[in-house]
Design a protein around this motif. Structure first.
Motif, PDB file in Angstrom:
ATOM      1  N   ARG A 161      39.363  37.211 -18.880  1.00 42.73           N
ATOM      2  CA  ARG A 161      39.386  38.645 -19.153  1.00 42.73           C
ATOM      3  C   ARG A 161      37.980  39.191 -19.401  1.00 42.73           C
ATOM      4  O   ARG A 161      37.799  40.389 -19.580  1.00 42.73           O
ATOM      5  CB  ARG A 161      40.283  38.952 -20.359  1.00 42.73           C
ATOM      6  CG  ARG A 161      41.773  38.739 -20.071  1.00 42.73           C
ATOM      7  CD  ARG A 161      42.621  39.295 -21.202  1.00 42.73           C
ATOM      8  NE  ARG A 161      44.035  39.255 -20.908  1.00 42.73           N
ATOM      9  CZ  ARG A 161      44.852  38.273 -21.238  1.00 42.73           C
ATOM     10  NH1 ARG A 161      44.373  37.211 -21.869  1.00 42.73           N
ATOM     11  NH2 ARG A 161      46.139  38.312 -20.951  1.00 42.73           N
ATOM     12  N   SER A 177      47.743  46.458 -18.707  1.00 43.80           N
ATOM     13  CA  SER A 177      48.184  45.561 -19.772  1.00 43.80           C
ATOM     14  C   SER A 177      49.455  46.099 -20.405  1.00 43.80           C
ATOM     15  O   SER A 177      49.490  47.233 -20.895  1.00 43.80           O
ATOM     16  CB  SER A 177      47.080  45.417 -20.826  1.00 43.80           C
ATOM     17  OG  SER A 177      47.558  44.705 -21.939  1.00 43.80           O
ATOM     18  N   SER A 179      50.827  45.021 -23.123  1.00 42.18           N
ATOM     19  CA  SER A 179      50.785  45.004 -24.580  1.00 42.18           C
ATOM     20  C   SER A 179      49.978  46.161 -25.158  1.00 42.18           C
ATOM     21  O   SER A 179      50.232  46.622 -26.260  1.00 42.18           O
ATOM     22  CB  SER A 179      50.192  43.681 -25.070  1.00 42.18           C
ATOM     23  OG  SER A 179      48.890  43.486 -24.534  1.00 42.18           O
ATOM     24  N   SER A 180      48.980  46.637 -24.379  1.00 42.55           N
ATOM     25  CA  SER A 180      48.121  47.693 -24.919  1.00 42.55           C
ATOM     26  C   SER A 180      48.211  49.006 -24.154  1.00 42.55           C
ATOM     27  O   SER A 180      47.608  49.992 -24.551  1.00 42.55           O
ATOM     28  CB  SER A 180      46.660  47.214 -24.910  1.00 42.55           C
ATOM     29  OG  SER A 180      46.235  46.945 -23.578  1.00 42.55           O
ATOM     30  N   GLU A 184      42.950  47.213 -17.781  1.00 40.81           N
ATOM     31  CA  GLU A 184      41.958  46.202 -18.105  1.00 40.81           C
ATOM     32  C   GLU A 184      41.540  45.466 -16.838  1.00 40.81           C
ATOM     33  O   GLU A 184      42.059  45.717 -15.757  1.00 40.81           O
ATOM     34  CB  GLU A 184      42.516  45.240 -19.164  1.00 40.81           C
ATOM     35  CG  GLU A 184      42.859  45.950 -20.469  1.00 40.81           C
ATOM     36  CD  GLU A 184      43.272  44.971 -21.572  1.00 40.81           C
ATOM     37  OE1 GLU A 184      43.162  43.757 -21.342  1.00 40.81           O
ATOM     38  OE2 GLU A 184      43.701  45.449 -22.632  1.00 40.81           O
ATOM     39  N   THR A 211      49.969  41.133 -16.983  1.00 45.71           N
ATOM     40  CA  THR A 211      49.015  40.054 -16.735  1.00 45.71           C
ATOM     41  C   THR A 211      49.416  39.248 -15.501  1.00 45.71           C
ATOM     42  O   THR A 211      48.563  38.900 -14.674  1.00 45.71           O
ATOM     43  CB  THR A 211      48.931  39.117 -17.957  1.00 45.71           C
ATOM     44  OG1 THR A 211      48.559  39.883 -19.111  1.00 45.71           O
ATOM     45  CG2 THR A 211      47.901  38.030 -17.729  1.00 45.71           C
TER      46      THR A 211
END
Length: 271
Positions: A161, A177, A179-180, A184, A211
């Motif tokens: 990453r 992403s 989760s966020s 990314e 991911t």
């Protein structure tokens, strides 16, 4: 080195187990242990029956001048399910819930015999499919990728990453992403993966799938083919469109307030 038959069978068995998916000529064993090729062939036949009866693996004999034997590790469905049921119990422990709804996995994924079992189960699930490399993303997926690659006897590649100067020239892709909820970037060294490779992607925990989708995009940049996706556990409450994968475990409920965690067997045994 001259050995008795019983000794010879032990060392040949050990060699095959430690060199899976490798074609080895019978002459190699005959020369090393000073035995006739016909005697080695009889040894291998006995080992083959024992391995298959004990669900250790299969031994294939390849005929011809360049032939030999190839050992393919396996695990019985009964043993695999028993291992996964044990992991369900371990993962259901309430003290594994971390702030933000994350789950603590590090103790399981740092235990050698658990990793070895995970590697055997995932590798067996993709038996018969040619796999050139195993891919994962740093850092939690690395132990699993190592375990699977060890069983398949292929390299594993690590997607980063962040840029590492030791990686040399890299290829990067943007991904969303889960989760966020941010865009990314991930990187893979150009030397890590040969073009036209057939790749198995593995990871520790699957939430939204961002991911995994990013790694699939990287494969396209390397003109490589996705064989499949396997994860240790997935969040069964998340919806993932157009993402096919196999999981050992499925977390069906995470109650942070009550500190309750419900875990079931994943879909890896589904036909």
């Amino acid at each position: 080195m001259k050995l008795r038959r019983s000794e010879r069978m032990v060392v040949i068995s050990n060699y095959l187990i430690n060199n899976p998916y490798t074609l080895t000529s019978l002459n190699t064993f005959a020369d090393k242990y000073e035995a006739a090729k016909s005697s080695i062939s009889e040894d291998v036949a006995i080992i083959k029956r024992a391995f298959e009866n004990s669900h250790i693996g299969h031994i294939e004999t390849v005929t011809g001048a360049s032939g030999g034997v190839i050992f393919t590790p396996t695990i019985s469905e009964q043993e695999a399910k028993a291992i996964v049921e044990g992991l369900c119990e371990r993962l259901s422990e309430s003290d594994r819930i971390l702030p933000g709804g994350y789950i603590y996995l590090s103790d399981l994924l740092s235990t050698p015999h658990i990793l070895q079992s995970i590697g055997r189960i995932i590798a067996s699930s993709f038996a018969g499919q040619k796999i050139d490399a195993v891919m994962t993303v740093a850092t939690k997926g690395v132990p699993i990728a190592n375990a699977v690659a060890n069983v398949l006897n292929v390299p594993f590649v690590i997607v980063r990453r962040d840029l590492k100067i030791t990686e040399g020239s890299t290829v990067s892709v943007n991904y969303a992403s889960g989760s966020s909820d941010r865009i990314e970037k991930m990187f893979l060294s150009k030397r890590s993966l040969k073009p036209s490779s057939r790749v198995l992607i593995v990871d520790d925990f699957l939430k939204g799938g961002g991911t995994i989708t990013g790694m699939i995009s990287l494969l396209k940049e390397f003109e490589s083919e996705l064989v499949g996706v396997a994860v240790f556990a997935d969040n069964g409450q998340e919806k993932r469109d157009n993402l096919s994968y196999k999981s050992l475990l499925t977390v069906t409920n995470i109650d942070v307030k009550e500190q309750k965690l419900e875990v079931e067997r994943g879909n890896i045994f589904d036909q």
